[in-house]
Design a protein around this motif. Structure first.
Motif, PDB file in Angstrom:
ATOM      1  N   CYS A  11      34.737  42.833  38.142  1.00 62.33           N
ATOM      2  CA  CYS A  11      35.686  41.652  37.570  1.00 62.33           C
ATOM      3  C   CYS A  11      34.912  40.489  37.794  1.00 62.33           C
ATOM      4  CB  CYS A  11      37.051  41.780  38.246  1.00 62.33           C
ATOM      5  SG  CYS A  11      38.096  40.467  37.694  1.00 62.33           S
ATOM      6  N   ILE A  12      34.176  40.276  38.925  1.00 62.86           N
ATOM      7  CA  ILE A  12      33.658  38.918  39.015  1.00 62.86           C
ATOM      8  C   ILE A  12      32.186  39.008  39.248  1.00 62.86           C
ATOM      9  CG2 ILE A  12      35.368  38.081  40.830  1.00 62.86           C
ATOM     10  CD1 ILE A  12      34.000  39.385  43.130  1.00 62.86           C
ATOM     11  N   MET A  49      40.801  37.761  42.167  1.00 61.93           N
ATOM     12  CA  MET A  49      39.503  38.064  42.500  1.00 61.93           C
ATOM     13  C   MET A  49      38.511  36.823  41.888  1.00 61.93           C
ATOM     14  SD  MET A  49      39.298  40.853  43.962  1.00 61.93           S
ATOM     15  CE  MET A  49      37.196  40.836  44.034  1.00 61.93           C
ATOM     16  N   LYS A  50      39.023  36.327  40.788  1.00 65.90           N
ATOM     17  CA  LYS A  50      37.891  35.019  40.529  1.00 65.90           C
ATOM     18  C   LYS A  50      38.522  33.855  41.240  1.00 65.90           C
ATOM     19  CE  LYS A  50      35.151  34.545  37.775  1.00 65.90           C
ATOM     20  NZ  LYS A  50      33.857  34.569  37.582  1.00 65.90           N
ATOM     21  N   VAL A  61      39.081  31.619  33.080  1.00 67.17           N
ATOM     22  CA  VAL A  61      39.033  31.903  34.532  1.00 67.17           C
ATOM     23  C   VAL A  61      38.135  32.935  34.689  1.00 67.17           C
ATOM     24  CG1 VAL A  61      40.264  32.709  36.350  1.00 67.17           C
ATOM     25  CG2 VAL A  61      41.657  31.394  34.634  1.00 67.17           C
ATOM     26  N   LEU A  94      43.329  34.510  30.203  1.00 68.76           N
ATOM     27  CA  LEU A  94      42.641  34.055  31.335  1.00 68.76           C
ATOM     28  C   LEU A  94      41.179  34.272  31.057  1.00 68.76           C
ATOM     29  CD1 LEU A  94      44.533  36.131  33.743  1.00 68.76           C
ATOM     30  CD2 LEU A  94      44.610  33.618  33.596  1.00 68.76           C
ATOM     31  N   VAL A 120      42.523  39.281  37.940  1.00 72.57           N
ATOM     32  CA  VAL A 120      41.673  38.330  37.486  1.00 72.57           C
ATOM     33  C   VAL A 120      41.739  37.278  38.293  1.00 72.57           C
ATOM     34  CG1 VAL A 120      40.876  36.558  35.631  1.00 72.57           C
ATOM     35  CG2 VAL A 120      41.212  39.053  34.957  1.00 72.57           C
ATOM     36  N   VAL A 121      42.949  36.571  38.488  1.00 67.49           N
ATOM     37  CA  VAL A 121      43.246  35.387  39.237  1.00 67.49           C
ATOM     38  C   VAL A 121      42.892  35.558  40.788  1.00 67.49           C
ATOM     39  CG1 VAL A 121      44.975  33.919  40.079  1.00 67.49           C
ATOM     40  CG2 VAL A 121      45.033  34.346  37.788  1.00 67.49           C
TER      41      VAL A 121
END
Lengths: 594, 85
Positions: free
Chosen positions: A262-263, B67-68, A482, A479, B64-65
């Motif tokens: 994910c990152i 991890m990022k 983000v 998102l 997503v929130v």
């Protein structure tokens, strides 16, 4: 020796590796798919049973154990080797092809090995072959990663070796059979399990994978993503089915991999973390250990090899054409590499478990099997991983590589992609869709008998998959600002062993170097003078007596010494290659004489 | 630019239409879920319509929130942190 109904698929690859250095010209690239086609033929014609027994040092080795479990893995290995060799045909560097051939033959050797000694030999051959697939990328980054990769796999191999030696001492047999799960299993079983888990990239032993695979050659990583972890899945399925710890470990892997993906910014590293995640499904299925989850693990391994190979091929095309696989440096390429995008998307939807594609028929089988065995947490973890898979590999990677909110990038110079790369990808894409549409193509080869066969194509399964994927897609859309990838390195557990390595290096560099200096000093003053005295005496004796007689042999000795000096050049790559070469010679000799 | 590339290029201008289609499909799926459910729910809650839609959305957003925004700022380093590059 019974060979009538069994050709070992490794033979063709070993032969290719042996002749490739001696062929002149460029025509040999047409030879590359030959051993792969032979392997497919071999797998579809061999009959179940024990083939190729070998007597060596009083031991009986079994090189060809053919049963349903080994056959299904050998089949997908063979199919993948055809696509992989096609994809690599344009590469002029013979070293890469030799490494790939040795590596693939190691995979086949492990799958058909009926005893631990044979398994270990081929296990190490895989390790050496794959190390070269990293090293031969020939950048500083990949050489360093290759060293770490090899050290890590050597350590894993030693765990396996220690386990199998202790096991032989305790049981008096090398036979590779299933180990019953038990709370107080002997130490050797844990050692063997640990050795297997290194190659299966079980968290926290996984860091070698996202370290090395993104740094391998474009075509080498395609091979690596298929064989190492799936060979480990095969030996786990055979040896450790039903081991509770694997159910937990697999679920952790499945979630851990998607969180890191994910990152991540590097496309090939995103895919690497997704190998950890996808192999997690298989390890969890093996750990739950019912016939259905074991079949699910095997089916998922089969489907995974096809779509993960295709994913690495697609990102390999990006790297080949654009010179980078980093998402923040890509974007706006959909209209310029449309077929790469389409073929990549086939694989991306497959890994996400979208109906029509093969992940749908394999992933859901493991999850349903886990739920039916009342392993709610396992099933829940695997569903969470499914959401993350679609977000990272299904949308994030292609979105930022091919669109990324940027206009079409008409200025970038793209290297033209050779036809054979498209050909290799097309083979896998067709198979991904075929299996998804007609699951029986895959299910027919599943090794374990189940009471109620799993039916993936029901209205509810389709609807559930579409709901899950559709709304995780919506989450991405909301998102997208983000999740935009940025350059950077995300720390992982390799921080631990890198610290050990750095510490050891400092220890060698400072105190040991100091000792070495002192010793050299002492030797120069004391030892050397004594030696000079002896030498003067010898010279006199030599001149007077032996000169004429020995001249000839002296020259010979000098020649051998020179050769020795040339081989001992201090670079690990050459030592590795030589060691593998000699091991293969000895092995071939034993095979021939036995 | 070949045929497929040109086709993809045209679709970029139809972005709004594609987005509307996506919303339409998602709504239709949830509607269908009112009538079609699992024979044997795995978790209990998944017997309710809309469970998997909510699951996908909530897990996706949280992942997503977290991890990022929370994890990555702590563990990210420069690209050549280890001096490999």
């Amino acid at each position: 020796m019974e060979t009538s109904s069994f050709i070992h698929p490794a033979i063709g690859f070993l032969a290719l590796a042996a002749v490739l250095p001696f062929l002149r010209g460029q025509w040999w690239n047409w030879l590359l798919p030959a051993p792969a086609v032979l392997a497919v033929f071999a797998v579809f014609t061999m009959t179940p049973g024990d083939h190729l027994t070998l007597h060596w040092l009083g031991q009986t080795l079994l090189l060809g154990r053919v049963d349903k479990l080994s056959l299904v893995f050998a089949q997908v290995f063979a199919v993948m080797s055809v696509a992989g060799m096609l994809y690599a045909m344009h590469v002029k560097d013979r070293g890469q092809h030799i490494a790939a051939a040795l590596y693939v033959s190691g995979g086949f050797g492990c799958v058909f090995a009926g005893d631990y000694l044979t398994l270990f030999v081929f296990w190490e051959l895989m390790s050496i072959g794959s190390t070269f697939l990293v090293l031969l990328n020939r950048t500083r980054e990949s050489v360093l990663a290759g060293f770490r990769y090899f050290l890590y796999h050597t350590a894993g191999g030693l765990l396996l070796l220690a386990g199998l030696l202790l096991r032989y001492k305790a049981l008096g047999t090398w036979e590779f059979t299933a180990m019953a799960p038990s709370a107080n299993a002997p130490l050797y079983e844990w050692l063997i399990l640990a050795g297997f888990c290194v190659n299966a990239a079980v968290v926290p032993l996984h860091a070698w994978l996202p370290d090395a695979y993104p740094r391998g050659t474009v075509t080498g990583s395609v091979f690596m993503c298929a064989y190492t972890t799936k060979t480990a899945v095969y030996v786990l399925a055979r040896g450790f089915a039903g081991w509770e710890i694997l159910a937990a470990a697999g679920t952790v892997m499945a979630v851990y991999g998607v969180l890191y993906a994910c990152i991540e910014n590097n496309a090939r590293r995103i895919l690497s973390y997704h190998i950890v995640s996808q192999v997690g499904y298989m390890v969890a299925g093996i750990g739950v250990g019912t016939a259905m989850t074991l079949n699910g693990a095997v089916a998922h391994a089969y489907a995974h090899i096809l779509y993960k190979g295709l994913l690495f091929m697609g990102t390999g095309c990006l790297l080949y054409a654009a010179g980078t696989a980093k998402l923040d440096k890509l974007g706006g390429l959909a209209a310029r590499l449309p077929w790469v995008m389409v073929l990549y998307m086939v694989a991306a939807l497959s890994i996400s478990g979208m109906p029509v594609f093969n992940g749908f028929i394999s992933k859901t089988m493991t999850i349903t099997g886990a739920a039916e065995a009342h392993r709610t947490l396992v099933a829940l973890g695997l569903e969470i991983a499914a959401v993350g898979t679609f977000i990272s590999v299904g949308i994030k990677l292609p979105y930022f590589a091919f669109w990324g909110g940027k206009p079409t990038d008409n200025d970038r110079v793209l290297a033209p992609i050779p036809w054979n790369m498209y050909a290799g990808m097309s083979v896998l894409a067709v198979l991904c869709i075929l299996q998804g549409v007609a699951p029986s193509i895959l299910y027919a080869y599943l090794p374990f008998e189940v009471e109620h066969p799993y039916v993936p194509w029901s209205v509810w399964h389709v609807l559930q998959s579409l709901l899950l994927l559709g709304f995780s897609g919506l989450a991405f859309y909301l998102l997208r600002k983000v999740i935009t990838p940025h350059e950077g390195l995300n720390l992982d557990v390799d921080i631990a062993y890198r610290a050990v390595g750095t510490g050891a290096l400092r220890f060698v560099c400072r105190p040991l170097a100091f000792l070495d200096d002192r010793w050299t000093e002492a030797y120069r003053t004391g030892g050397l003078r004594g030696l000079m005295g002896i030498a003067l005496g010898s010279v006199w004796f030599d001149r007077q007596a032996i000169d004429g007689v020995v001249d000839g042999s002296a020259r010979t000795v000098r020649g051998i010494g020179g050769l020795g000096a040339r081989t001992q050049n201090g670079s690990l790559q050459d030592y590795l290659g030589l060691a593998a070469f000699f091991a293969l010679c000895v092995f071939g000799l034993v095979w021939y004489l036995g | 630019m070949n045929g497929l590339g040109a086709f993809l290029e045209r679709q970029r201008e139809l972005r709004g239409a594609w987005l509307k289609a996506l919303y339409g499909v998602l709504a239709a799926l949830v509607l269908l879920n009112l009538f079609v459910g699992p024979h044997e729910p795995h978790f209990g809650l998944d017997a309710y319509p809309g469970f998997w839609a909510l699951f996908g959305l909530v897990v996706g957003v949280l992942m997503v929130v977290i991890m990022k925004r929370m994890v990555q700022p702590v563990i990210v380093r420069r690209e050549d942190h280890y001096g490999d590059v």
